[in-house]
Scaffold this motif. Structure first.
Motif, short mmCIF file in Angstrom:
data_model
loop_
_atom_site.label_atom_id
_atom_site.label_comp_id
_atom_site.label_asym_id
_atom_site.label_seq_id
_atom_site.Cartn_x
_atom_site.Cartn_y
_atom_site.Cartn_z
N ASP B 27 6.65 -21.63 -53.83
CA ASP B 27 6.50 -20.68 -52.74
C ASP B 27 5.22 -19.84 -52.77
OD1 ASP B 27 7.53 -19.89 -50.32
OD2 ASP B 27 8.32 -18.02 -51.14
N MET B 28 4.77 -19.43 -53.96
CA MET B 28 3.51 -18.68 -54.05
C MET B 28 2.98 -18.77 -55.47
SD MET B 28 5.28 -15.00 -54.05
CE MET B 28 6.48 -14.65 -55.31
N GLY B 29 1.76 -18.26 -55.65
CA GLY B 29 1.15 -18.30 -56.98
C GLY B 29 0.00 -19.29 -57.02
N GLU B 30 0.00 -20.14 -58.06
CA GLU B 30 -1.11 -21.07 -58.21
C GLU B 30 -0.61 -22.48 -58.50
OE1 GLU B 30 -4.90 -19.93 -60.35
OE2 GLU B 30 -4.17 -21.45 -61.74
N ILE B 31 -1.19 -23.44 -57.85
CA ILE B 31 -0.84 -24.85 -58.10
C ILE B 31 -2.14 -25.61 -58.38
CG2 ILE B 31 0.16 -26.98 -57.17
CD1 ILE B 31 1.86 -25.28 -55.30
N VAL B 44 -4.77 -33.51 -49.79
CA VAL B 44 -3.95 -32.43 -50.36
C VAL B 44 -4.48 -31.07 -49.91
CG1 VAL B 44 -3.09 -33.75 -52.34
CG2 VAL B 44 -5.19 -32.42 -52.58
N SER B 45 -5.80 -30.96 -49.76
CA SER B 45 -6.37 -29.68 -49.31
C SER B 45 -5.91 -29.37 -47.89
CB SER B 45 -7.89 -29.73 -49.37
OG SER B 45 -8.33 -30.02 -50.67
N ARG B 46 -5.97 -30.37 -47.04
CA ARG B 46 -5.57 -30.17 -45.64
C ARG B 46 -4.10 -29.77 -45.56
NH1 ARG B 46 -6.68 -35.11 -43.78
NH2 ARG B 46 -8.92 -34.78 -43.71
N ALA B 47 -3.27 -30.47 -46.37
CA ALA B 47 -1.83 -30.20 -46.34
C ALA B 47 -1.53 -28.80 -46.85
CB ALA B 47 -1.09 -31.24 -47.18
N ALA B 48 -2.17 -28.41 -47.96
CA ALA B 48 -1.89 -27.09 -48.55
C ALA B 48 -2.35 -25.98 -47.61
CB ALA B 48 -2.59 -26.96 -49.91
N LYS B 49 -3.51 -26.18 -46.99
CA LYS B 49 -4.02 -25.17 -46.06
C LYS B 49 -3.05 -24.97 -44.89
CE LYS B 49 -8.93 -25.97 -46.79
NZ LYS B 49 -10.04 -26.70 -46.17
N LEU B 54 -4.60 -21.30 -50.09
CA LEU B 54 -6.06 -21.32 -50.11
C LEU B 54 -6.55 -22.28 -51.19
CD1 LEU B 54 -6.92 -17.50 -49.98
CD2 LEU B 54 -7.30 -19.19 -48.17
N VAL B 55 -7.65 -22.97 -50.89
CA VAL B 55 -8.28 -23.78 -51.93
C VAL B 55 -9.18 -22.83 -52.71
CG1 VAL B 55 -9.72 -25.77 -52.43
CG2 VAL B 55 -8.27 -25.78 -50.40
N ARG B 56 -8.75 -22.46 -53.91
CA ARG B 56 -9.54 -21.49 -54.68
C ARG B 56 -10.72 -22.14 -55.37
NH1 ARG B 56 -6.98 -18.82 -59.55
NH2 ARG B 56 -8.53 -20.08 -60.63
N ASP B 57 -10.50 -23.37 -55.82
CA ASP B 57 -11.59 -24.03 -56.56
C ASP B 57 -11.37 -25.54 -56.59
OD1 ASP B 57 -13.92 -24.13 -57.95
OD2 ASP B 57 -13.07 -23.57 -59.89
N VAL B 58 -12.47 -26.28 -56.59
CA VAL B 58 -12.41 -27.72 -56.79
C VAL B 58 -13.37 -28.05 -57.92
CG1 VAL B 58 -12.71 -30.00 -55.74
CG2 VAL B 58 -11.97 -28.09 -54.33
N GLN B 59 -12.83 -28.55 -59.02
CA GLN B 59 -13.70 -28.89 -60.16
C GLN B 59 -13.68 -30.39 -60.37
OE1 GLN B 59 -11.44 -26.76 -63.06
NE2 GLN B 59 -12.12 -24.76 -62.33
N THR B 70 -4.08 -21.43 -54.24
CA THR B 70 -3.37 -20.18 -54.50
C THR B 70 -2.75 -19.65 -53.21
OG1 THR B 70 -5.42 -18.96 -54.13
CG2 THR B 70 -4.79 -19.35 -56.42
N LYS B 71 -1.66 -18.91 -53.40
CA LYS B 71 -1.06 -18.19 -52.26
C LYS B 71 -0.52 -16.86 -52.78
CE LYS B 71 2.08 -18.72 -48.38
NZ LYS B 71 3.14 -19.53 -47.80
#
Lengths: 364, 75
Positions: B27-31, B44-49, B54-59, B70-71
């Motif tokens: 539901d929230m936090g970091e994945i 996955v970025s499109r789906a999560a958005k 939010l896409v916090r980082d892509v490494q 993150t949410k």
């Protein structure tokens, strides 16, 4: 370069790619490709199977340069944008079988999802039944996906593994140059050609190849997929890929109107029959098989171009499936379904259900 | 606290299905989602958005990517 990369994976990017495919597909018909068959991945792979003698249906034999271009265009894009990733090992035999039955289903309807759209854009009402079947088949596939169906992980492999399918396509192209079509001859060297029927209808080699390369390049960047379009809409309520599919349909329709290729009706449509149940049924089978294999036949070619060996196996499944379809009388013709087409659709659906029910795994 | 979804080697729609499953669970936090193709990264970025993450980082990691979503709690 980076801007192009970003643009093509956006909503407007995929819409542009769909529009481009719709326009050039309709124009290819004007330039010689068969009616409502500017591009048909299933039909064209079937023609390739005929060209190399895997089946001997005299009217569908031609080494379609569009297909060669799809794979090589995708390969070029994948290398330029550093996305070439050789990978294999996600249940290849299953992908082969799914490819074969996807082809059989498509040939009962007489077209892949791309051609279903082009048929509709040309006014062929029978395509509505095919598209309805396609959506129904994909919907069944999403039920399996929701219940954990998947074919497992791929493994990274040697660069040369990813090159095998592109090299095969380069080999096919060389064969075309070595054994070009001779007017009035059904055979040139080792390649078969059609003197009449859909296999005899084609644009000039260089035009077909260039269009194929362009579409392969753009589709690799945008991830264009006609199966994913419906699947993502059903599964995630996400219309990203669907907007590309819709653009293809709309722009092919507009182009057809402009060049005088729009002829609404059900009867006497080019390379089509009016047996509604089996137009529907054939595409249920194809849609389910594409869905279980994770991509429409075009997408499988683009994936094969970027190094996916499992997609390459699916493509071979389709080519061999075309052999079965014509050798066993499974493929339809404008007169209607083949003598054993209905049995093949039922067997194919049972095989797909067997695959869908038995192949599931939960990942931690 | 973050949870990790390992979708490497899986083709679409599996990475999206797994990410969405995790989103429903936490539901929230970091994945953190591990993928090995650009297509999966975009999907996955499109789906999560679309779910308000939010896409916090892509490494870049090995042959693929580590995408961090993150949410925050909205009150």
């Amino acid at each position: 370069m980076a801007q192009l990369k970003n643009f093509l994976s956006t909503r407007w990017g995929i819409i542009s790619v769909g529009a481009f495919i719709g326009i050039v597909a309709a124009l290819l018909q004007k330039l010689g490709n068969p009616g409502n068959m500017g591009i048909c991945v299933a039909c064209f792979e079937r023609d390739i199977a005929g060209a190399i003698g895997i089946h001997r249906a005299a009217v569908v034999q031609y080494m379609r340069p569009e297909i060669i271009g799809f794979v090589l265009g995708s390969l070029i894009a994948a290398y330029i944008f550093k996305e070439f990733r050789p990978r294999v090992g996600s249940a290849p035999i299953v992908r082969f079988v799914l490819g074969a039955f996807a082809m059989i289903g498509a040939l009962v309807f007489l077209g892949c999802p791309w051609r279903a759209l082009l048929r509709l854009a040309g006014g062929d009402g029978n395509a509505i039944l095919g598209l309805a079947g396609l959506i129904f088949g994909i919907w069944i596939g999403t039920l399996f996906l929701k219940n954990g169906y998947n074919l497992g992980r791929t493994e990274k492999s040697y660069t040369s593994v990813g090159w095998l399918m592109p090299l095969t396509m380069i080999g096919f192209l060389i064969l075309m140059f070595l054994f070009p079509q001779i007017k009035g001859e059904a055979k040139s060297g080792i390649l078969f050609y059609s003197l009449k029927g859909p296999g005899a209808g084609h644009a000039a080699l260089i035009i077909s190849l260039l269009v194929g390369l362009a579409i392969g390049f753009l589709a690799q960047r945008s991830r264009f997929c006609t199966m994913g379009a419906f699947r993502d809409l059903i599964l995630f309520r996400q219309a990203h890929l669907f907007s590309g599919l819709l653009a293809l349909l709309v722009f092919a329709f507009i182009t057809n109107l402009i060049v005088g290729q729009f002829h609404p009706g059900f009867v006497k449509q080019p390379v089509a029959h009016t047996m509604h149940i089996w137009n529907f049924g054939g595409m249920v089978l194809a849609g389910l098989a594409f869905s279980l294999a994770g991509g429409c036949p075009g997408r499988q070619l683009f994936l094969a171009g970027e190094g996916d060996g499992d997609s390459a196996i699916f493509v071979w499944g389709m080519i061999i499936g075309a052999g079965f379809a014509h050798n066993f009388g499974l493929a339809s013709s404008p007169k209607g379904v083949g003598p054993h087409g209905i049995a093949a659709v039922i067997i194919g659906l049972l095989v797909c259900l067997f695959i869908g029910f038995t192949m599931r795994k939960k990942f931690a | 606290m973050s949870t990790t979804v390992d979708a490497r080697g899986l083709s679409c729609p599996q990475p999206v299905l797994m990410t969405m499953g995790e989103i429903k669970k936490v539901d929230m936090g970091e994945i953190v989602v591990l993928v090995d193709t650009d297509t999966s990264k975009e999907n996955v970025s499109r789906a999560a958005k679309s779910q308000g993450w939010l896409v916090r980082d892509v490494q870049e990691e090995g042959e693929g990517y580590r995408v961090i979503f993150t949410k925050e709690i909205v009150k």
